[in-house]
Design a protein around this motif. Structure first.
Motif, PDB file in Angstrom:
ATOM      1  N   GLY A  21      -4.081 -32.233 -31.800  1.00  0.00           N
ATOM      2  CA  GLY A  21      -3.447 -30.941 -32.040  1.00  0.00           C
ATOM      3  C   GLY A  21      -3.121 -30.259 -30.718  1.00  0.00           C
ATOM      4  N   LEU A  22      -2.450 -29.134 -30.793  1.00  0.00           N
ATOM      5  CA  LEU A  22      -1.996 -28.448 -29.586  1.00  0.00           C
ATOM      6  C   LEU A  22      -3.141 -28.131 -28.628  1.00  0.00           C
ATOM      7  CD1 LEU A  22       0.173 -27.067 -27.858  1.00  0.00           C
ATOM      8  CD2 LEU A  22      -0.261 -24.985 -29.178  1.00  0.00           C
ATOM      9  N   ASP A  23      -4.239 -27.584 -29.131  1.00  0.00           N
ATOM     10  CA  ASP A  23      -5.323 -27.153 -28.248  1.00  0.00           C
ATOM     11  C   ASP A  23      -5.947 -28.319 -27.491  1.00  0.00           C
ATOM     12  OD1 ASP A  23      -4.837 -24.593 -29.226  1.00  0.00           O
ATOM     13  OD2 ASP A  23      -6.366 -24.770 -30.783  1.00  0.00           O
ATOM     14  N   SER A  24      -6.269 -29.389 -28.193  1.00  0.00           N
ATOM     15  CA  SER A  24      -6.888 -30.524 -27.495  1.00  0.00           C
ATOM     16  C   SER A  24      -5.875 -31.244 -26.604  1.00  0.00           C
ATOM     17  CB  SER A  24      -7.561 -31.492 -28.475  1.00  0.00           C
ATOM     18  OG  SER A  24      -6.636 -32.142 -29.306  1.00  0.00           O
ATOM     19  N   ARG A  25      -4.602 -31.255 -26.999  1.00  0.00           N
ATOM     20  CA  ARG A  25      -3.582 -31.844 -26.125  1.00  0.00           C
ATOM     21  C   ARG A  25      -3.426 -31.022 -24.846  1.00  0.00           C
ATOM     22  NH1 ARG A  25       1.515 -32.383 -26.942  1.00  0.00           N
ATOM     23  NH2 ARG A  25       1.725 -30.647 -28.370  1.00  0.00           N
ATOM     24  N   PHE A  26      -3.452 -29.698 -24.988  1.00  0.00           N
ATOM     25  CA  PHE A  26      -3.328 -28.838 -23.802  1.00  0.00           C
ATOM     26  C   PHE A  26      -4.525 -29.045 -22.872  1.00  0.00           C
ATOM     27  CE2 PHE A  26      -4.028 -24.666 -21.685  1.00  0.00           C
ATOM     28  CZ  PHE A  26      -2.931 -24.717 -20.828  1.00  0.00           C
ATOM     29  N   LEU A  27      -5.706 -29.128 -23.442  1.00  0.00           N
ATOM     30  CA  LEU A  27      -6.904 -29.358 -22.628  1.00  0.00           C
ATOM     31  C   LEU A  27      -6.800 -30.704 -21.897  1.00  0.00           C
ATOM     32  CD1 LEU A  27      -9.573 -27.991 -21.942  1.00  0.00           C
ATOM     33  CD2 LEU A  27     -10.574 -29.120 -23.938  1.00  0.00           C
ATOM     34  N   ALA A  28      -6.375 -31.749 -22.594  1.00  0.00           N
ATOM     35  CA  ALA A  28      -6.214 -33.072 -21.980  1.00  0.00           C
ATOM     36  C   ALA A  28      -5.111 -33.039 -20.918  1.00  0.00           C
ATOM     37  CB  ALA A  28      -5.877 -34.109 -23.055  1.00  0.00           C
ATOM     38  N   HIS A  29      -4.030 -32.351 -21.220  1.00  0.00           N
ATOM     39  CA  HIS A  29      -2.907 -32.200 -20.282  1.00  0.00           C
ATOM     40  C   HIS A  29      -3.377 -31.528 -18.993  1.00  0.00           C
ATOM     41  CE1 HIS A  29       1.094 -30.857 -18.899  1.00  0.00           C
ATOM     42  NE2 HIS A  29       0.678 -29.606 -18.967  1.00  0.00           N
ATOM     43  N   MET A  30      -4.164 -30.477 -19.123  1.00  0.00           N
ATOM     44  CA  MET A  30      -4.650 -29.769 -17.935  1.00  0.00           C
ATOM     45  C   MET A  30      -5.616 -30.645 -17.136  1.00  0.00           C
ATOM     46  SD  MET A  30      -3.008 -27.053 -17.579  1.00  0.00           S
ATOM     47  CE  MET A  30      -4.006 -26.457 -16.206  1.00  0.00           C
ATOM     48  N   ALA A  31      -6.500 -31.361 -17.828  1.00  0.00           N
ATOM     49  CA  ALA A  31      -7.431 -32.256 -17.130  1.00  0.00           C
ATOM     50  C   ALA A  31      -6.640 -33.329 -16.371  1.00  0.00           C
ATOM     51  CB  ALA A  31      -8.408 -32.888 -18.115  1.00  0.00           C
ATOM     52  N   ALA A  32      -5.604 -33.865 -16.996  1.00  0.00           N
ATOM     53  CA  ALA A  32      -4.777 -34.892 -16.345  1.00  0.00           C
ATOM     54  C   ALA A  32      -4.061 -34.328 -15.122  1.00  0.00           C
ATOM     55  CB  ALA A  32      -3.767 -35.470 -17.336  1.00  0.00           C
ATOM     56  N   ARG A  33      -3.573 -33.094 -15.224  1.00  0.00           N
ATOM     57  CA  ARG A  33      -2.911 -32.447 -14.069  1.00  0.00           C
ATOM     58  C   ARG A  33      -3.875 -32.260 -12.904  1.00  0.00           C
ATOM     59  NH1 ARG A  33       1.569 -28.448 -14.695  1.00  0.00           N
ATOM     60  NH2 ARG A  33       0.266 -27.227 -13.308  1.00  0.00           N
ATOM     61  N   LEU A  34      -5.166 -32.147 -13.231  1.00  0.00           N
ATOM     62  CA  LEU A  34      -6.179 -31.917 -12.193  1.00  0.00           C
ATOM     63  C   LEU A  34      -6.823 -33.207 -11.697  1.00  0.00           C
ATOM     64  CD1 LEU A  34      -7.791 -28.758 -13.796  1.00  0.00           C
ATOM     65  CD2 LEU A  34      -6.317 -28.841 -11.771  1.00  0.00           C
ATOM     66  N   ALA A  35      -6.362 -34.344 -12.184  1.00  0.00           N
ATOM     67  CA  ALA A  35      -6.938 -35.630 -11.756  1.00  0.00           C
ATOM     68  C   ALA A  35      -6.798 -35.808 -10.248  1.00  0.00           C
ATOM     69  CB  ALA A  35      -6.267 -36.779 -12.500  1.00  0.00           C
ATOM     70  N   LYS A  36      -5.705 -35.313  -9.674  1.00  0.00           N
ATOM     71  CA  LYS A  36      -5.493 -35.427  -8.225  1.00  0.00           C
ATOM     72  C   LYS A  36      -6.555 -34.646  -7.442  1.00  0.00           C
ATOM     73  CE  LYS A  36      -2.153 -31.601  -8.048  1.00  0.00           C
ATOM     74  NZ  LYS A  36      -2.762 -30.943  -9.149  1.00  0.00           N
ATOM     75  N   ASP A  37      -7.179 -33.668  -8.106  1.00  0.00           N
ATOM     76  CA  ASP A  37      -8.248 -32.864  -7.491  1.00  0.00           C
ATOM     77  C   ASP A  37      -9.635 -33.416  -7.823  1.00  0.00           C
ATOM     78  OD1 ASP A  37      -6.277 -31.141  -6.540  1.00  0.00           O
ATOM     79  OD2 ASP A  37      -6.432 -29.816  -8.281  1.00  0.00           O
ATOM     80  N   GLY A  38      -9.672 -34.600  -8.436  1.00  0.00           N
ATOM     81  CA  GLY A  38     -10.951 -35.226  -8.743  1.00  0.00           C
ATOM     82  C   GLY A  38     -11.500 -34.953 -10.126  1.00  0.00           C
ATOM     83  N   VAL A  39     -10.754 -34.226 -10.961  1.00  0.00           N
ATOM     84  CA  VAL A  39     -11.226 -33.986 -12.330  1.00  0.00           C
ATOM     85  C   VAL A  39     -11.045 -35.275 -13.122  1.00  0.00           C
ATOM     86  CG1 VAL A  39     -10.805 -32.718 -14.478  1.00  0.00           C
ATOM     87  CG2 VAL A  39     -10.752 -31.515 -12.282  1.00  0.00           C
ATOM     88  N   ARG A  40     -12.131 -35.708 -13.764  1.00  0.00           N
ATOM     89  CA  ARG A  40     -12.087 -36.925 -14.577  1.00  0.00           C
ATOM     90  C   ARG A  40     -12.346 -36.555 -16.034  1.00  0.00           C
ATOM     91  NH1 ARG A  40     -16.561 -39.106 -12.120  1.00  0.00           N
ATOM     92  NH2 ARG A  40     -16.848 -40.279 -14.008  1.00  0.00           N
ATOM     93  N   ALA A  41     -11.558 -37.173 -16.900  1.00  0.00           N
ATOM     94  CA  ALA A  41     -11.708 -36.893 -18.329  1.00  0.00           C
ATOM     95  C   ALA A  41     -11.436 -38.155 -19.132  1.00  0.00           C
ATOM     96  CB  ALA A  41     -10.743 -35.789 -18.754  1.00  0.00           C
ATOM     97  N   TRP A  42     -12.121 -38.265 -20.249  1.00  0.00           N
ATOM     98  CA  TRP A  42     -11.880 -39.339 -21.204  1.00  0.00           C
ATOM     99  C   TRP A  42     -11.801 -38.682 -22.581  1.00  0.00           C
ATOM    100  CZ3 TRP A  42     -10.979 -44.314 -19.842  1.00  0.00           C
ATOM    101  CH2 TRP A  42     -10.845 -45.235 -20.889  1.00  0.00           C
ATOM    102  N   LEU A  43     -10.853 -39.132 -23.392  1.00  0.00           N
ATOM    103  CA  LEU A  43     -10.641 -38.548 -24.712  1.00  0.00           C
ATOM    104  C   LEU A  43     -11.368 -39.354 -25.784  1.00  0.00           C
ATOM    105  CD1 LEU A  43      -6.762 -37.974 -24.478  1.00  0.00           C
ATOM    106  CD2 LEU A  43      -8.614 -36.560 -23.578  1.00  0.00           C
ATOM    107  N   PHE A  44     -11.885 -38.645 -26.773  1.00  0.00           N
ATOM    108  CA  PHE A  44     -12.558 -39.271 -27.914  1.00  0.00           C
ATOM    109  C   PHE A  44     -11.942 -38.695 -29.185  1.00  0.00           C
ATOM    110  CE2 PHE A  44     -15.444 -39.622 -24.411  1.00  0.00           C
ATOM    111  CZ  PHE A  44     -16.033 -40.862 -24.573  1.00  0.00           C
ATOM    112  N   HIS A  45     -11.413 -39.595 -30.012  1.00  0.00           N
ATOM    113  CA  HIS A  45     -10.768 -39.179 -31.264  1.00  0.00           C
ATOM    114  C   HIS A  45     -11.539 -39.778 -32.438  1.00  0.00           C
ATOM    115  CE1 HIS A  45      -7.555 -38.156 -34.077  1.00  0.00           C
ATOM    116  NE2 HIS A  45      -7.711 -39.376 -34.588  1.00  0.00           N
ATOM    117  N   ILE A  46     -11.905 -38.918 -33.364  1.00  0.00           N
ATOM    118  CA  ILE A  46     -12.604 -39.382 -34.563  1.00  0.00           C
ATOM    119  C   ILE A  46     -11.577 -39.627 -35.658  1.00  0.00           C
ATOM    120  CG2 ILE A  46     -14.214 -38.717 -36.381  1.00  0.00           C
ATOM    121  CD1 ILE A  46     -15.750 -37.166 -34.212  1.00  0.00           C
ATOM    122  N   GLN A  47     -11.655 -40.822 -36.219  1.00  0.00           N
ATOM    123  CA  GLN A  47     -10.798 -41.144 -37.353  1.00  0.00           C
ATOM    124  C   GLN A  47     -11.680 -41.489 -38.539  1.00  0.00           C
ATOM    125  OE1 GLN A  47      -8.321 -44.304 -35.881  1.00  0.00           O
ATOM    126  NE2 GLN A  47     -10.006 -45.740 -35.696  1.00  0.00           N
ATOM    127  N   GLY A  48     -11.167 -41.203 -39.720  1.00  0.00           N
ATOM    128  CA  GLY A  48     -11.912 -41.468 -40.942  1.00  0.00           C
ATOM    129  C   GLY A  48     -11.144 -40.914 -42.123  1.00  0.00           C
TER     130      GLY A  48
END
Length: 182
Positions: free
Chosen positions: A28-55
């Motif tokens: 959704g928009l909120d989690s995509r925005f959070l992931a987008h911001m983390a990715a933009r900050l990867a050059k500054d050393g921010v590391r992120a991994w996404l976890f999606h629950i399906q069921g």
């Protein structure tokens, strides 16, 4: 200084401080925005991994869309299969079903994040995409997040759904007008 710039700065600081991040990712928009911001900050050393629950509680098309978005943006994603209908309070539509469901899902997310090789012995900060607007309605699931120590960076810095839409457009996130699907 404009409010949007102040909020963006606050979110940037929050994500830098919290890295490495295990992000609960619905697509959704909120989690995509959070992931987008983390990715933009990867050059500054921010590391992120996404976890999606399906069921059975998530339409297959939503899971496919979340996976495709993460892949298109070069973000690491782990899919977790869970069935919250195994929880009696969820299955019987108890008044606190959202609390029990969130608790079940985020306990599993925490376990998956702690064991994930992306963090190699580090303890990631488990985050979700809740925003300040979510606090305006009855959401018993938020209590479960608080009890489990799940961080909500968007809410913590005061971002509302409207502010997220504006900052998403400003920072180049695709589909900033994506409709909410709680």
């Amino acid at each position: 200084r404009p409010d949007g710039a102040r909020l963006l700065d606050a979110l940037t600081r929050r994500l830098r401080e919290a890295s490495p991040l295990a992000l609960a990712f619905s697509g959704g928009l909120d989690s995509r925005f959070l992931a987008h911001m983390a990715a933009r900050l990867a050059k500054d050393g921010v590391r992120a991994w996404l976890f999606h629950i399906q069921g059975p509680h998530v339409p297959a098309a939503e899971s496919a869309e979340a996976s495709a978005w993460a892949r298109e943006h070069g973000l690491g994603l782990t899919l977790i299969d869970l069935d919250p209908l195994r929880i009696p309070q969820v299955r019987t539509n108890d008044m606190l079903r959202c609390y029990h469901c969130k608790r079940y899902l985020f306990m599993a997310l925490r376990e998956a994040a702690l064991a994930h090789p992306a963090f190699a012995g580090e303890t990631p900060v488990l985050c979700d995409g809740s925003n300040l607007s979510d606090r305006d309605s009855y959401r018993p699931g938020l209590r479960a997040l608080e009890e489990l120590g799940v961080r909500s960076p968007l809410a913590e810095v005061g971002l509302t759904k409207e502010a997220i839409r504006g900052l998403a457009a400003q920072t180049g996130l695709d589909r900033p007008d994506q409709q909410a699907r709680p």
